[in-house]
Design a protein around this motif. Sequence first.
Motif, PDB file in Angstrom:
ATOM      1  N   ALA A   1       0.832  -1.206   0.000  1.00 18.42           N
ATOM      2  CA  ALA A   1       0.000   0.000   0.000  1.00 18.42           C
ATOM      3  C   ALA A   1       0.861   1.250   0.000  1.00 18.42           C
ATOM      4  CB  ALA A   1      -0.925  -0.014   1.210  1.00 18.42           C
ATOM      5  N   ARG A   2       1.935   1.248   0.795  1.00 18.24           N
ATOM      6  CA  ARG A   2       2.798   2.424   0.857  1.00 18.24           C
ATOM      7  C   ARG A   2       3.535   2.637  -0.458  1.00 18.24           C
ATOM      8  NH1 ARG A   2       6.195   4.151   6.010  1.00 18.24           N
ATOM      9  NH2 ARG A   2       4.027   4.555   6.569  1.00 18.24           N
ATOM     10  N   ILE A   3       4.120   1.596  -0.997  1.00 18.86           N
ATOM     11  CA  ILE A   3       4.857   1.735  -2.249  1.00 18.86           C
ATOM     12  C   ILE A   3       3.905   2.070  -3.390  1.00 18.86           C
ATOM     13  CG2 ILE A   3       6.367   0.576  -3.901  1.00 18.86           C
ATOM     14  CD1 ILE A   3       7.661   1.300  -1.215  1.00 18.86           C
ATOM     15  N   GLY A   4       2.684   1.544  -3.307  1.00 19.91           N
ATOM     16  CA  GLY A   4       1.695   1.825  -4.342  1.00 19.91           C
ATOM     17  C   GLY A   4       1.336   3.294  -4.428  1.00 19.91           C
ATOM     18  N   ARG A   5       1.428   4.023  -3.296  1.00 18.62           N
ATOM     19  CA  ARG A   5       1.141   5.462  -3.304  1.00 18.62           C
ATOM     20  C   ARG A   5       2.098   6.215  -4.212  1.00 18.62           C
ATOM     21  NH1 ARG A   5       1.984   7.560   2.238  1.00 18.62           N
ATOM     22  NH2 ARG A   5       1.572   9.560   1.226  1.00 18.62           N
ATOM     23  N   GLN A   6       3.277   5.658  -4.449  1.00 17.84           N
ATOM     24  CA  GLN A   6       4.274   6.340  -5.266  1.00 17.84           C
ATOM     25  C   GLN A   6       3.883   6.404  -6.739  1.00 17.84           C
ATOM     26  OE1 GLN A   6       8.068   4.490  -4.450  1.00 17.84           O
ATOM     27  NE2 GLN A   6       7.901   4.816  -2.237  1.00 17.84           N
ATOM     28  N   ASP A   7       2.845   5.665  -7.110  1.00 18.20           N
ATOM     29  CA  ASP A   7       2.380   5.718  -8.499  1.00 18.20           C
ATOM     30  C   ASP A   7       1.964   7.128  -8.899  1.00 18.20           C
ATOM     31  OD1 ASP A   7       2.826   3.038  -8.855  1.00 18.20           O
ATOM     32  OD2 ASP A   7       0.742   2.432  -8.533  1.00 18.20           O
ATOM     33  N   LEU A   8       1.526   7.918  -7.917  1.00 16.54           N
ATOM     34  CA  LEU A   8       1.085   9.277  -8.260  1.00 16.54           C
ATOM     35  C   LEU A   8       2.241  10.138  -8.757  1.00 16.54           C
ATOM     36  CD1 LEU A   8       1.866  11.581  -5.854  1.00 16.54           C
ATOM     37  CD2 LEU A   8       0.223  10.210  -4.589  1.00 16.54           C
ATOM     38  N   LEU A   9       3.491   9.747  -8.411  1.00 22.04           N
ATOM     39  CA  LEU A   9       4.655  10.484  -8.906  1.00 22.04           C
ATOM     40  C   LEU A   9       4.923  10.197 -10.381  1.00 22.04           C
ATOM     41  CD1 LEU A   9       7.148  10.035  -5.922  1.00 22.04           C
ATOM     42  CD2 LEU A   9       5.674  11.999  -6.418  1.00 22.04           C
ATOM     43  N   ARG A  10       4.254   9.167 -10.891  1.00 20.98           N
ATOM     44  CA  ARG A  10       4.441   8.781 -12.294  1.00 20.98           C
ATOM     45  C   ARG A  10       3.232   9.140 -13.148  1.00 20.98           C
ATOM     46  NH1 ARG A  10       7.247   4.914  -9.263  1.00 20.98           N
ATOM     47  NH2 ARG A  10       5.381   3.682  -8.806  1.00 20.98           N
ATOM     48  N   ARG A  11       2.375   9.994 -12.598  1.00 21.80           N
ATOM     49  CA  ARG A  11       1.236  10.472 -13.377  1.00 21.80           C
ATOM     50  C   ARG A  11       1.717  11.326 -14.548  1.00 21.80           C
ATOM     51  NH1 ARG A  11      -1.859  12.956  -8.608  1.00 21.80           N
ATOM     52  NH2 ARG A  11      -0.974  14.789  -9.606  1.00 21.80           N
ATOM     53  N   ASP A  12       0.820  11.602 -15.468  1.00 25.06           N
ATOM     54  CA  ASP A  12       1.153  12.486 -16.591  1.00 25.06           C
ATOM     55  C   ASP A  12       0.115  13.606 -16.647  1.00 25.06           C
ATOM     56  OD1 ASP A  12       2.261  13.580 -18.836  1.00 25.06           O
ATOM     57  OD2 ASP A  12       1.303  12.162 -20.229  1.00 25.06           O
ATOM     58  N   PRO A  13       0.465  14.821 -16.241  1.00 26.09           N
ATOM     59  CA  PRO A  13       1.794  15.216 -15.720  1.00 26.09           C
ATOM     60  C   PRO A  13       1.924  14.850 -14.240  1.00 26.09           C
ATOM     61  CG  PRO A  13       0.337  17.111 -15.748  1.00 26.09           C
ATOM     62  CD  PRO A  13      -0.450  15.984 -16.361  1.00 26.09           C
ATOM     63  N   PRO A  14       3.153  14.632 -13.770  1.00 25.36           N
ATOM     64  CA  PRO A  14       3.354  14.300 -12.361  1.00 25.36           C
ATOM     65  C   PRO A  14       3.242  15.545 -11.486  1.00 25.36           C
ATOM     66  CG  PRO A  14       5.458  14.438 -13.470  1.00 25.36           C
ATOM     67  CD  PRO A  14       4.413  14.611 -14.531  1.00 25.36           C
ATOM     68  N   PRO A  15       2.964  15.360 -10.219  1.00 26.72           N
ATOM     69  CA  PRO A  15       2.918  16.508  -9.311  1.00 26.72           C
ATOM     70  C   PRO A  15       4.321  17.023  -9.034  1.00 26.72           C
ATOM     71  CG  PRO A  15       2.686  14.484  -8.065  1.00 26.72           C
ATOM     72  CD  PRO A  15       2.666  14.098  -9.521  1.00 26.72           C
ATOM     73  N   HIS A  16       4.419  18.275  -8.640  1.00 21.78           N
ATOM     74  CA  HIS A  16       5.703  18.842  -8.231  1.00 21.78           C
ATOM     75  C   HIS A  16       5.860  18.614  -6.729  1.00 21.78           C
ATOM     76  CE1 HIS A  16       6.624  20.935 -12.034  1.00 21.78           C
ATOM     77  NE2 HIS A  16       5.309  21.028 -12.134  1.00 21.78           N
ATOM     78  N   LEU A  17       6.896  17.893  -6.364  1.00 24.18           N
ATOM     79  CA  LEU A  17       7.123  17.520  -4.964  1.00 24.18           C
ATOM     80  C   LEU A  17       8.391  18.182  -4.447  1.00 24.18           C
ATOM     81  CD1 LEU A  17       6.667  15.745  -2.406  1.00 24.18           C
ATOM     82  CD2 LEU A  17       7.955  13.942  -3.569  1.00 24.18           C
ATOM     83  N   ARG A  18       8.260  18.939  -3.365  1.00 28.01           N
ATOM     84  CA  ARG A  18       9.413  19.514  -2.674  1.00 28.01           C
ATOM     85  C   ARG A  18       9.396  19.001  -1.241  1.00 28.01           C
ATOM     86  NH1 ARG A  18      12.873  23.873  -3.158  1.00 28.01           N
ATOM     87  NH2 ARG A  18      11.749  24.589  -5.028  1.00 28.01           N
ATOM     88  N   VAL A  19      10.506  18.417  -0.825  1.00 31.33           N
ATOM     89  CA  VAL A  19      10.619  17.877   0.531  1.00 31.33           C
ATOM     90  C   VAL A  19      11.761  18.567   1.261  1.00 31.33           C
ATOM     91  CG1 VAL A  19      11.082  15.840   1.943  1.00 31.33           C
ATOM     92  CG2 VAL A  19       9.740  15.614  -0.154  1.00 31.33           C
ATOM     93  N   ILE A  20      11.447  19.179   2.387  1.00 33.07           N
ATOM     94  CA  ILE A  20      12.482  19.653   3.307  1.00 33.07           C
ATOM     95  C   ILE A  20      12.671  18.544   4.329  1.00 33.07           C
ATOM     96  CG2 ILE A  20      13.138  21.384   5.015  1.00 33.07           C
ATOM     97  CD1 ILE A  20      11.429  23.394   3.535  1.00 33.07           C
ATOM     98  N   LEU A  21      13.828  17.912   4.299  1.00 35.07           N
ATOM     99  CA  LEU A  21      14.088  16.743   5.135  1.00 35.07           C
ATOM    100  C   LEU A  21      14.971  17.130   6.313  1.00 35.07           C
ATOM    101  CD1 LEU A  21      13.539  13.660   5.187  1.00 35.07           C
ATOM    102  CD2 LEU A  21      15.734  13.370   4.001  1.00 35.07           C
TER     103      LEU A  21
END
Length: 279
Positions: free
Chosen positions: A147-167
């Motif tokens: 389920a967790r890894i499956g959520r990453q599919d949204l990063l491969r959408r067309d167009p993908p979302p812009h993700l910024r992470v402050i870690l």
Amino acid sequence: MSEGYQQDIEEPPHDDESARSVLARQLRYLREKSGKSLAQLAEDTTYNRSYLHRLETGERLSQLPVMQKLDEVYETGGLLVRLWRLARQEAFKDRYKLFMQYEAKASIMHKYMCAVPGLLQTEDYARIVLSGPTLNDDEELEENVSARIGRQDLLRRDPPPHLRVILDESALRRPTEDRKIWRGQLTHMIESQESPHIVIQVLPFASGVHDLMGGSLSLLWSPDGNSVAYLEGNKSGELVEDAGEVAGFRLSYDRLRDLALSPPHSVRFIEQVMEDSTS
């Protein structure tokens, strides 16, 4: 729970009744059974009468010390604390489920994380993070990992979302016992930045204190411009949909971004952490 209380329960929970409703109903029942008015209970607990009323109607969920005090007043042996914990867990799951629905549609995502975000975790790392004493068996663990890894599919959408992470640096200072898995996770984060839609910035300890310490923050923007914020702590979460509050969290995030390392310097920082873990 005392034997006397166990025998005097008004009625058992209904199959479709939430833990929060059960808690509210039992609070009301216990007060009425004790013969106390809300005013008397307020004197006994030092909590406001209207606040106690909102607990009994389920409008508020309260905090742990309140339930501990009520357990003491009603002599229920920790029953209310146990119900409260179930209600908190239930509320967290409901809010998180709604948050994931927002996340699945978001076109822009800004996150401040004190742990490696699920969207950037490797399968091996996720398996370690999700392992715990509450799991029933390996099959449940694998379902959670999928389920967790499956959520990453949204990063491969067309167009993908812009993700910024402050870690936060703390996330990079907690390696897994298996160093190979840890190096794989660090490598994955470095490689993720090769995507033009993903940016990772490290917030070093040297940046000092800030007003987002103690939890994680996600800011999501949908294609129509609407935004929400999600605050996450240890086994708790709060979804914020009010535009004014979301704007305040965005300001906090922007200030934090000013303190973080640039993306190129962040890559070098993660590479150094990987070298240190190898040596």
